[in-house]
Design a protein around this motif. Structure first.
Motif, short mmCIF file in Angstrom:
data_model
loop_
_atom_site.label_atom_id
_atom_site.label_comp_id
_atom_site.label_asym_id
_atom_site.label_seq_id
_atom_site.Cartn_x
_atom_site.Cartn_y
_atom_site.Cartn_z
N HIS A 158 0.86 -1.20 -0.03
CA HIS A 158 -0.12 0.01 -0.03
C HIS A 158 0.81 1.33 -0.09
CE1 HIS A 158 -4.15 -1.49 1.44
NE2 HIS A 158 -3.86 -1.74 0.29
N LEU A 159 1.92 1.45 0.81
CA LEU A 159 2.84 2.41 0.96
C LEU A 159 3.60 2.55 -0.43
CD1 LEU A 159 4.04 2.44 4.60
CD2 LEU A 159 2.25 3.71 3.48
N GLU B 11 2.63 1.72 -3.42
CA GLU B 11 1.58 2.20 -4.33
C GLU B 11 1.50 3.59 -3.92
OE1 GLU B 11 -1.80 0.21 -6.37
OE2 GLU B 11 -2.48 1.09 -4.38
N VAL B 12 1.44 4.23 -2.93
CA VAL B 12 1.16 5.64 -2.62
C VAL B 12 2.44 6.41 -3.29
CG1 VAL B 12 1.59 7.41 -0.74
CG2 VAL B 12 -0.23 5.70 -0.64
N GLY B 13 3.87 5.77 -2.93
CA GLY B 13 5.03 6.20 -3.55
C GLY B 13 4.96 6.40 -5.01
N ARG B 14 4.51 5.51 -5.51
CA ARG B 14 4.46 5.36 -7.07
C ARG B 14 3.36 6.49 -7.59
NH1 ARG B 14 3.25 1.60 -10.87
NH2 ARG B 14 1.65 0.73 -9.68
N ALA B 15 2.08 6.48 -6.85
CA ALA B 15 1.24 7.31 -7.22
C ALA B 15 1.42 8.62 -7.15
CB ALA B 15 -0.22 6.85 -6.26
N TYR B 16 2.59 9.06 -6.21
CA TYR B 16 2.82 10.48 -6.17
C TYR B 16 4.21 10.72 -6.60
CZ TYR B 16 -1.00 11.80 -3.52
OH TYR B 16 -2.49 11.81 -3.27
N GLY B 17 4.53 9.95 -7.80
CA GLY B 17 5.67 10.28 -8.49
C GLY B 17 6.87 9.71 -8.18
N LEU B 18 7.07 8.91 -7.25
CA LEU B 18 8.43 8.29 -6.71
C LEU B 18 8.79 7.16 -7.74
CD1 LEU B 18 8.40 8.79 -2.87
CD2 LEU B 18 9.25 10.32 -4.32
N GLU C 110 14.55 6.88 -5.46
CA GLU C 110 13.63 7.75 -4.61
C GLU C 110 12.70 7.12 -3.75
OE1 GLU C 110 13.17 12.40 -5.64
OE2 GLU C 110 12.23 10.84 -7.21
N ARG D 273 12.80 6.66 0.15
CA ARG D 273 11.88 7.43 0.82
C ARG D 273 10.83 6.71 1.53
NH1 ARG D 273 11.01 13.22 -2.04
NH2 ARG D 273 13.19 13.68 -2.36
N ILE D 274 10.30 5.44 0.84
CA ILE D 274 9.42 4.76 1.18
C ILE D 274 9.81 3.19 1.54
CG2 ILE D 274 7.08 3.86 0.52
CD1 ILE D 274 6.79 6.60 0.10
N PRO E 205 12.69 3.26 4.69
CA PRO E 205 11.82 3.46 6.03
C PRO E 205 10.93 2.33 6.44
CG PRO E 205 12.19 5.22 4.53
CD PRO E 205 12.63 4.11 3.79
N SER E 206 10.36 1.86 5.29
CA SER E 206 9.05 0.93 5.99
C SER E 206 9.56 -0.36 6.62
CB SER E 206 8.13 0.77 4.60
OG SER E 206 8.59 -0.02 3.81
#
Lengths: 261, 284
Positions: free
Chosen positions: B183-184, B186-193, B197, B201-202, B205-206
């Motif tokens: 899920h996280l 996918e959020v990273g991808r959806a926000y252009g990472l 990166e 960033r995702i 850390p996760s």
């Protein structure tokens, strides 16, 4: 701060999606005007989220074309921003740090923080910028997710059942907030939901998806200006039609009256 | 919130949206908490004290000769003796140095290869089975080969520590990244990472909690492999002290070296644990 965006139109032509041999979506044709709010309504597992994800570039159509603003969607689309059913915040970042994920990458460091806080203000969380996600309620976390999406200044805001996991009161507040934010920003909104009243309250048009594999079964214009009270009598017939389309027919108040006589 | 001018209602949200049950507890967690848990320290020390008493009783019962089981005090005086002539610090220093250098190299390589294997199913298919097979080789089995290839200097010892540290770090990181929160990501991808990166960033850390447990396991295994390295072909270090004291019949030094290894291993783990606590203070 202005939250005005340049709303983008969305156009789907013959869009289909299959997972291996299993066809989920077929021949979807849909045009969404810039600034329009469209609800995608359908039973669980009908593929409405898949359709939304294809507009955002998180998933790829197996047939047909998806266009945003007249340009084909190939991969993650910078003109779109998604809010998922779960907040999906990064637990190690503050709320402001999470919102910053939606900001342009080339923004200087000092501006990132102040802009993040401004976007948090848009969802009425100005006092919570330095909180961590686990320190706030589910509704506040979901509002943070909305702020993160708004920070992207999207042409199309994609909402994937964003209120489904919230309690009834928080859900009403979130609906009001989304309605307010949409009116002030003018952005195009595609809302995936299985809640008929939510669709009638927020959307200009309701697209009912159904069948197997799923296609567009009905497209209904919702009369009246937003914000709408879904108890308005002229919406009763629409609600009956949509519920019948979802396989749970209900009598309208009018029908109930005539039946009683 | 139903009013159109929602932005004007500054700060009202504290009242309109009740913070969840976690909020109160989290505010408490933010306050500094320097309070030492003396009861847990006492509980941790209880067993060593009992063992010390049993040791003293067994040593003074006459059932064992002092060459077999010297009493605790003579081990302490052996410590004083070696500390006095300075050789204790040489042995500890060289052992700690080997562990630190070897751990840094092994954990670093384990991190890199673990990340690549965790992120790419294709690389995993080619590399993972062979690495898993190498992992099964016992520490002592490497020693003759390392001596043959690298001589008897610092090279083979540091290399063996690195081998020991490599595997736990590699295994935990490759497994954790392969199962990073979808899920996280996918959020990273959806926000252009993308690419580095998204990893930095995702994904990293996760999986930070898993990274730290891998590092702690790697450090512990580094100490295990250090002794294997120093048992053979060395003239300094705590492992050397073990064999040397056995050969010279100094059981007090032998026991002291064992206790020092336990203490140093524990100390290293505590230090890494403190770093972990600091870095992960905002993780779930």
């Amino acid at each position: 701060m202005t939250i005005t965006t340049a709303p983008a139109g969305v156009s789907l032509r013959g869009v289909g999606r299959a997972f291996g041999d299993h066809v989920v979506l077929r021949d979807i044709d849909l045009d969404i005007a810039p600034g329009e709010v469209v609800a995608l309504l359908g039973a669980s597992g009908c593929g409405k989220s898949t359709l939304l994800r294809m507009v955002g570039g998180l998933d790829t159509a197996t047939s047909g074309t998806v266009r945003v603003d007249g340009h084909d969607v190939t991969g993650i689309d910078p003109r779109c921003a998604v809010v998922f059913q779960e907040p999906r915040l990064l637990p190690w970042r503050t709320l402001a740090g999470n919102v910053a994920l939606g900001l342009p990458r080339d923004l200087p460091r000092n501006q990132r923080d102040s802009e993040s806080r401004q976007w948090l203000g848009e969802v009425e969380l100005q006092g919570f910028a330095d909180h961590r996600p686990r320190q706030v309620s589910g509704g506040m976390a979901q509002r943070t997710a909305l702020a993160r999406a708004l920070a992207r200044k999207p042409g199309v805001l994609l909402l994937d059942e964003p209120f489904a996991a919230l309690d009834a009161l928080t859900r009403l507040r979130m609906q009001d907030l989304v309605e307010d934010v949409q009116r002030r920003s003018g952005t195009t909104v595609i809302l995936v939901t299985h809640d008929v009243d939510e669709a009638l309250k927020l959307a200009d048009r309701v697209v009912l998806l159904g069948g197997a594999p799923t296609g567009v079964s009905v497209v209904l214009d919702v009369p009246g200006d937003r914000p709408r009270d879904h108890h308005q009598p002229e919406l009763a017939a629409l609600r009956s039609e949509l519920l019948a389309g979802l396989g749970v027919p209900r009598r309208t108040p009018l029908e109930r009256e005539t039946h009683a006589r | 919130m139903t009013s159109p001018g929602t932005t004007g209602t500054t700060g009202s949200s504290e009242h309109t949206d009740e913070p969840g049950p976690a909020a109160g507890g989290a505010r408490r967690a933010r306050a500094p908490r320097p309070r030492w848990r003396w009861s847990s320290v006492a509980a941790a020390l209880a067993l060593p004290v009992v063992l010390l008493a049993v040791w003293q009783a067994a040593a003074s019962s006459g059932a064992y000769s002092t060459a077999q089981l010297p009493p605790p005090l003579s081990v302490l005086s052996a410590l004083g003796e070696l500390a006095g002539d300075g050789s204790l610090w040489t042995h500890i220093g060289i052992s700690v140095q080997r562990v630190i250098i070897g751990f840094a190299a092994g954990a670093g390589l384990g991190f890199l290869l673990g990340a690549v294997v965790g992120l790419s199913a294709r690389v995993r298919a080619f590399v993972a089975p062979s690495v898993a097979a190498l992992r099964a080789v016992p520490s002592l089995a490497w020693v003759p080969l390392l001596v043959l290839w690298l001589g008897i200097g610092e090279g083979p010892k540091i290399t063996l520590v690195a081998i020991g540290s490599f595997f736990p770090v590699y295994t935990t990181i490759s497994a954790a990244l392969a199962h990073a929160d979808a899920h996280l990501v996918e959020v990273g991808r959806a926000y252009g990472l993308r690419g580095g990166e998204l990893l930095g960033r995702i994904m990293l850390p996760s999986v930070a909690p898993a990274i730290f447990s891998g590092l702690r396991l790697g450090l512990a295994q580094g100490w295990l492999f250090l002794v294997a390295a120093e048992l053979i072909a060395s003239s300094m270090g705590l492992g050397f002290l073990l064999t040397d004291s056995q050969n010279t019949g100094r059981t007090d030094i032998l026991l002291m070296a064992i206790l020092l290894l336990a203490a140093l291993g524990k100390l290293c783990d505590v230090v890494l644990g403190l770093v972990e606590k600091r870095v992960l203070r905002f993780h779930k």
